[in-house]
Design an enzyme around this catalytic site. Structure first.
Site, PDB file in Angstrom:
ATOM      1  N   HIS A 108     -36.585  -7.215  51.432  1.00  0.00           N
ATOM      2  CA  HIS A 108     -36.589  -7.588  50.123  1.00  0.00           C
ATOM      3  C   HIS A 108     -37.328  -6.986  49.345  1.00  0.00           C
ATOM      4  O   HIS A 108     -38.696  -6.642  49.813  1.00  0.00           O
ATOM      5  CB  HIS A 108     -36.849  -9.441  49.301  1.00  0.00           C
ATOM      6  CG  HIS A 108     -35.796 -10.487  51.183  1.00  0.00           C
ATOM      7  ND1 HIS A 108     -34.198 -10.285  50.383  1.00  0.00           N
ATOM      8  CD2 HIS A 108     -35.721 -10.464  52.147  1.00  0.00           C
ATOM      9  CE1 HIS A 108     -34.143 -11.055  50.524  1.00  0.00           C
ATOM     10  NE2 HIS A 108     -34.890 -11.296  51.800  1.00  0.00           N
ATOM     11  N   GLU A 152     -34.859  -8.026  58.249  1.00  0.00           N
ATOM     12  CA  GLU A 152     -34.565  -8.062  56.532  1.00  0.00           C
ATOM     13  C   GLU A 152     -35.729  -7.031  55.788  1.00  0.00           C
ATOM     14  O   GLU A 152     -36.592  -7.809  56.120  1.00  0.00           O
ATOM     15  CB  GLU A 152     -34.953  -9.202  56.472  1.00  0.00           C
ATOM     16  CG  GLU A 152     -33.478 -10.041  55.461  1.00  0.00           C
ATOM     17  CD  GLU A 152     -34.059 -11.689  55.678  1.00  0.00           C
ATOM     18  OE1 GLU A 152     -33.269 -12.110  56.290  1.00  0.00           O
ATOM     19  OE2 GLU A 152     -34.025 -12.574  54.320  1.00  0.00           O
ATOM     20  N   TYR A 197     -37.702  -4.483  40.484  1.00  0.00           N
ATOM     21  CA  TYR A 197     -37.282  -4.017  41.866  1.00  0.00           C
ATOM     22  C   TYR A 197     -37.239  -2.311  41.619  1.00  0.00           C
ATOM     23  O   TYR A 197     -37.314  -0.932  42.824  1.00  0.00           O
ATOM     24  CB  TYR A 197     -35.376  -3.702  41.576  1.00  0.00           C
ATOM     25  CG  TYR A 197     -35.078  -5.367  41.535  1.00  0.00           C
ATOM     26  CD1 TYR A 197     -35.594  -5.839  42.648  1.00  0.00           C
ATOM     27  CD2 TYR A 197     -34.595  -6.226  40.722  1.00  0.00           C
ATOM     28  CE1 TYR A 197     -34.431  -7.013  43.192  1.00  0.00           C
ATOM     29  CE2 TYR A 197     -34.438  -7.265  41.140  1.00  0.00           C
ATOM     30  CZ  TYR A 197     -34.383  -8.003  42.192  1.00  0.00           C
ATOM     31  OH  TYR A 197     -34.198  -9.166  42.677  1.00  0.00           O
ATOM     32  N   ALA A 210     -28.684 -12.104  46.727  1.00  0.00           N
ATOM     33  CA  ALA A 210     -28.607 -12.809  46.835  1.00  0.00           C
ATOM     34  C   ALA A 210     -28.633 -13.858  47.631  1.00  0.00           C
ATOM     35  O   ALA A 210     -28.240 -15.072  48.184  1.00  0.00           O
ATOM     36  CB  ALA A 210     -27.844 -13.339  45.496  1.00  0.00           C
ATOM     37  N   ARG A 242     -31.767  -1.730  37.673  1.00  0.00           N
ATOM     38  CA  ARG A 242     -31.765  -3.157  37.351  1.00  0.00           C
ATOM     39  C   ARG A 242     -33.124  -3.541  36.968  1.00  0.00           C
ATOM     40  O   ARG A 242     -33.740  -3.423  38.647  1.00  0.00           O
ATOM     41  CB  ARG A 242     -30.661  -3.633  38.668  1.00  0.00           C
ATOM     42  CG  ARG A 242     -31.127  -5.675  38.099  1.00  0.00           C
ATOM     43  CD  ARG A 242     -30.559  -5.472  40.162  1.00  0.00           C
ATOM     44  NE  ARG A 242     -30.985  -7.452  40.240  1.00  0.00           N
ATOM     45  CZ  ARG A 242     -30.934  -7.685  41.093  1.00  0.00           C
ATOM     46  NH1 ARG A 242     -30.955  -7.296  42.435  1.00  0.00           N
ATOM     47  NH2 ARG A 242     -31.244  -9.159  41.328  1.00  0.00           N
ATOM     48  N   ARG A 255     -41.275 -16.177  43.331  1.00  0.00           N
ATOM     49  CA  ARG A 255     -40.303 -15.595  42.617  1.00  0.00           C
ATOM     50  C   ARG A 255     -39.727 -17.351  42.792  1.00  0.00           C
ATOM     51  O   ARG A 255     -40.524 -18.428  43.191  1.00  0.00           O
ATOM     52  CB  ARG A 255     -38.877 -15.142  42.577  1.00  0.00           C
ATOM     53  CG  ARG A 255     -39.678 -13.512  42.929  1.00  0.00           C
ATOM     54  CD  ARG A 255     -38.400 -12.368  42.806  1.00  0.00           C
ATOM     55  NE  ARG A 255     -37.955 -12.875  41.710  1.00  0.00           N
ATOM     56  CZ  ARG A 255     -36.522 -11.860  41.812  1.00  0.00           C
ATOM     57  NH1 ARG A 255     -36.481 -10.405  42.912  1.00  0.00           N
ATOM     58  NH2 ARG A 255     -35.674 -11.982  40.500  1.00  0.00           N
ATOM     59  N   ASN A 278     -30.981  -6.201  53.338  1.00  0.00           N
ATOM     60  CA  ASN A 278     -31.255  -6.558  52.591  1.00  0.00           C
ATOM     61  C   ASN A 278     -29.801  -7.363  51.495  1.00  0.00           C
ATOM     62  O   ASN A 278     -28.979  -6.457  50.702  1.00  0.00           O
ATOM     63  CB  ASN A 278     -31.651  -5.651  51.404  1.00  0.00           C
ATOM     64  CG  ASN A 278     -32.266  -6.838  49.933  1.00  0.00           C
ATOM     65  OD1 ASN A 278     -31.677  -7.458  49.610  1.00  0.00           O
ATOM     66  ND2 ASN A 278     -33.181  -6.121  49.206  1.00  0.00           N
ATOM     67  N   PRO A 317     -25.324  -8.100  47.113  1.00  0.00           N
ATOM     68  CA  PRO A 317     -25.167  -8.046  46.173  1.00  0.00           C
ATOM     69  C   PRO A 317     -25.893  -7.729  45.025  1.00  0.00           C
ATOM     70  O   PRO A 317     -27.331  -7.611  44.844  1.00  0.00           O
ATOM     71  CB  PRO A 317     -24.626  -9.383  45.506  1.00  0.00           C
ATOM     72  CG  PRO A 317     -24.947 -10.106  46.473  1.00  0.00           C
ATOM     73  CD  PRO A 317     -25.687  -9.177  47.430  1.00  0.00           C
ATOM     74  N   ASN A 318     -25.586  -7.325  43.593  1.00  0.00           N
ATOM     75  CA  ASN A 318     -26.123  -6.269  42.714  1.00  0.00           C
ATOM     76  C   ASN A 318     -27.313  -5.438  43.469  1.00  0.00           C
ATOM     77  O   ASN A 318     -27.710  -4.076  42.273  1.00  0.00           O
ATOM     78  CB  ASN A 318     -26.874  -6.895  42.011  1.00  0.00           C
ATOM     79  CG  ASN A 318     -25.755  -8.150  41.665  1.00  0.00           C
ATOM     80  OD1 ASN A 318     -25.311  -8.342  40.537  1.00  0.00           O
ATOM     81  ND2 ASN A 318     -26.229  -9.546  41.282  1.00  0.00           N
TER      82      ASN A 318
END
Length: 135
Positions: free
Chosen positions: A95, A93, A22, A72, A17, A102, A69, A9-10
């Protein structure tokens, strides 16, 4: 090698963004760089804001290795975790941000235990590092 890259998502908003987190590169730019550098590999890409669509795509597409990735979904999608657990191929994975620097809820990955490795905090270069790890 057929490499499937899946973003959650996103991540369709990469390049615009929260650039301070990012970066300014779109995923199309990242993919272009990967295809140019690793021209002997075949890349396919999928992004969805829908958990079920991500699972369906991973289960239906032919690939040799997966770079994911989950966005969320990393932090709470036991459905994607179960999907990864049942895929018997190399899975990395990625990120873009350093998830351990964070918010507390972002510091837990329920999906990472079902991957072969985790790359976090190197920006969009993390996708390149993931491909290099497959070599």
């Amino acid at each position: 090698m057929k490499i499937l890259i899946v973003n959650g998502p996103n991540l369709n908003l990469l390049g615009t963004r929260e650039p301070q987190i990012y970066g300014n590169k779109s995923m199309e730019e990242v993919l272009g760089e990967l295809k140019a550098e690793f021209s002997s590999d075949e890349f396919s890409y999928f992004q969805s804001n829908s958990e079920g669509a991500i699972i369906d795509h991973i289960q239906q597409v032919d690939f040799d290795a997966l770079i994911i990735n989950p966005g969320a979904y990393t932090h709470y999608s036991y459905a994607i975790a179960d999907c990864l657990k049942n895929i018997q191929k190399t899975k990395i994975e990625v990120h873009i941000s350093h998830i351990y620097q964070r918010e507390e809820f972002r510091q837990k990955s329920v999906t990472a235990p079902y991957t072969n490795g985790l790359i976090s905090g190197f920006g969009t270069k993390g996708y390149r590092l993931a491909v290099l790890s497959l070599k």
